[in-house]
Each structure stands twice: as structure tokens, then as C-alpha cells.
Enzyme design. Sequence first.
Site, PDB file in Angstrom:
ATOM      1  CG  ASP A   1     -26.672  55.231 -23.844  1.00  0.00           C
ATOM      2  OD1 ASP A   1     -26.905  55.001 -25.057  1.00  0.00           O
ATOM      3  OD2 ASP A   1     -26.618  54.315 -22.982  1.00  0.00           O
TER       4      ASP A   1
ATOM      5  CG  HIS B   1     -28.761  52.301 -26.038  1.00  0.00           C
ATOM      6  ND1 HIS B   1     -27.602  52.335 -25.306  1.00  0.00           N
ATOM      7  CD2 HIS B   1     -28.854  51.056 -26.554  1.00  0.00           C
ATOM      8  CE1 HIS B   1     -27.017  51.152 -25.360  1.00  0.00           C
ATOM      9  NE2 HIS B   1     -27.751  50.352 -26.114  1.00  0.00           N
TER      10      HIS B   1
ATOM     11  CB  SER C   1     -28.814  47.401 -25.052  1.00  0.00           C
ATOM     12  OG  SER C   1     -28.296  47.812 -26.304  1.00  0.00           O
TER      13      SER C   1
END
Length: 369
Positions: free
Chosen positions: A333, A336, A42
Amino acid sequence: MMGLRFYLCFLALFSTFFISTLGLGHLCLPEEHVALFIFGDSVFDAGNNNYINTNTDYQANYEPYGEKFFKYSTGRYSDGRIVPDFIAEFAKLPFITPYLHPGYDQYTDGANFASAGAGALAETRQGMVIDLKTQLSYFKNFERLLSKKLDDAEAKSLLSRAVYLINIGANDYVVPFTRNSSIFQSYSQKEYVDMVIGNLTFVIKEIYKEGGRKFGFPNVAPLGCLPLGRALNSGKTNECKHELTALAKLHNKALSKVLQNLENELNGFRYSIADAYTVLSERINNPLKYGFKEGYNACCGIGPYRGINSCGGKRSVKEYELCENASEYVFFDTAHPTEKAYQQLAELMWSGTPNVAGPYNLKALFEQK
Ligand SMILES: *[C@@H]1O[C@H](CO)[C@@H](O)[C@H](O)[C@H]1NC(C)=O
Ligand SMILES: *[C@@H]1O[C@H](CO)[C@@H](O)[C@H](O)[C@H]1NC(C)=O
Ligand SMILES: *[C@@H]1O[C@H](CO)[C@@H](O)[C@H](O)[C@H]1NC(C)=O
């Protein structure tokens, strides 16, 4: 020299225009053109997971992800741009498109194969993400398509000049912790790290066999000190999940070692490791020094440190809070960084000194033949 090359290239283009009914004329690349290929999780996924059969746990294509820069949610896990976007900007390339995007047509600039949630181990979130080895198989498909666009010498040159960025490993360690798995009853920490590094090494060697020579790696973040790590410790105020951070440290040590070995083993192999572990730790612990106000709590999420992965309200937990100004936060978040933190990391990867990005930084890799 360049002029002649362009002229020949133009002739080739001109003649294939008339000869080839397929319209697959040769693309002409200036000598110094350097493509960018992206693999990983991610931290690097620019939207591949929008196009696979998965669920919203592994997607970020909804509000409030991505909106600061792109004005819509592209699938990037941040408020805006992520590391590969900044590296592409620094290298004067366009943003590199997710390979699975239906409109993908960026053959000479590169491709992004990264998939949120992925690990180096095929077992990490199997069936929900594109694991590293499958990303490699997509790269091989890409090469077959490339060979229809460029002649052999040009394709070979493109692949050997290109920079291959890989960000992988964090999920292999986070998943057993968040799932309370018993994997560490079957393997010692060292054995487990060696499996992760072994799978990564396999993929590096395969890319090398295909002609890749220049590799860049951020190492693994201080996982236990991300909001998700602290949240696993709820109750103990402000403490990192030390066992998780310890695995990241073991991984990073093994990664440095294996890359040194590959440099000796593989002719022409060059690499850059960026010490993302330290870069992030510094910002988490001294946010003010780097222009942030908050290093522990995420901007978006719920629960302790906003460390529960609910940003956007489309995952199993629907409630989430969103901060006013993401630029004040290191983390967007639960796991991240914000665009601002990613930008600082990308700048250090690009032009940092050898203690942060070594033995070469990415700028040096892009400039080398
Ligand atoms: C990587 O890890 C898995 C274990 O999850 C294993 O089954 C797989 O064959 C390994 N090798 C590669 C190259 O991915
Ligand atoms: C995690 O697993 C251990 C042993 O397998 C168990 O005692 C513990 O209650 C579990 N914790 C959670 C949060 O599920
Ligand atoms: C958001 O925070 C950043 C960093 O502190 C600051 O520079 C910027 O002006 C803030 N933006 C708004 C809209 O308040």
C-alpha cells in the site's frame, strides 16, 4: 548439564502440579531459548490495533490486507507476513502474538507491542495509537505476569537473552508532512530529530534497566520515495518528496550515533542496525534486479502512485485499485512493503553483512548468551 536442568525443572513442575491449586506451574526453558519482543509501528504491528479504540485509518484487519499468507486479515499492513514473522521463523519461534490479543499466552516466546501509526513522540497521532512509551508500560505489565510463571532467575535469564526489535520514527516525520503542520516553524529539523531520538533512547534505557541487552533496529525508510511521499509531490513526475527523505537521513545518522554511545555507556548492551533505508532504496530504484516489476507504484490504493491511503476502501477515501500480483511490487500500500519485499529485508536483518546489518546481525544476537 542440560539433562540435569531438565530433570530439576521436571521435578519443579511435578511438585507444583500437586502443590499449586492455581495451576501456575513453573515453565521449563532450555538454556538456549531466546525470546523476541517487538515494539514500534505498522511495520511491526501484527494486530494490536485491532483491540484498541481507534479507526480504520490505523487498522488493517480487512480485505485485502494479509490474505496472501494468512487467508484472512490479521491486522498486518502487507499482503502477508511482516518482518517480525520472518525473524521469528528464522529464530525457530512461533509467530509472536500481539500482546493485546485476548488469547495472548506466549510468555516464554515473547510479545509484540507494536501499534500501527505510532511514533516515538507521544503527540504523533495521540489518542489513536499506542505510542512507544505506552508500549513500554505494556512490557512492564508483561514482566509482572511473567514473574508469576517463572522463578526470578529464569525470568531474569529470559529477559537478558531475549532480542528486542524496535521500528519507530517514520510516523513522527510523516505526520507533520501529511497534515501540513507548522511544527518545523517551531523546531529546526535537527531539534525535532533529537526529540524523536531522545524519546527512543529513553525507552531503550528502560528496557535495559529491566534486563534487556540485545536490541535490533531497522533504520527509517526513504520516506519521501514511498508511494505516499511521491503522491505528496503530485505534478512533479516520479519525484521523491525530498524534505521528507532528508529527515529520514538525519534520523538515521542520529540513530547510529546514539547506539554507538549506548554501547559504550551501558555494560553488556549489544545492537544491530539494519540499513532498511538502503535496502528499500535499491529495490525502489532497481526493482528488476531484486525480482520485482514495480518499485514506484503501490499494489493497493488510489491516485498518483496509488499513494493515497485507501487500500481496502474503509478509510476516508473509498475507491481503491488492487494489482493482480503483489509479488511483482515492492510496496503493497501507500507506505508498506509487500511480503516479498519484507522477506528480503528480514533475511538481510538476520544474516546480512555488517554494511547492511551491523555491528551484529540478528542471527548473531540470537546466538549470543
Ligand atoms: C516524548 O515525546 C512527547 C512529545 O510528544 C513528550 O511529551 C514525552 O514526554 C516524551 N517522552 C517520552 C519518554 O516518551
Ligand atoms: C500548507 O500550509 C501553508 C502555510 O501554512 C499554506 O500556504 C498551504 O496552502 C497549505 N497547503 C495545504 C495543502 O493545505
Ligand atoms: C506473481 O509474480 C511473481 C514474481 O514476478 C511470480 O513468480 C509469480 O509466478 C506470479 N504469480 C502469478 C499467479 O502470476
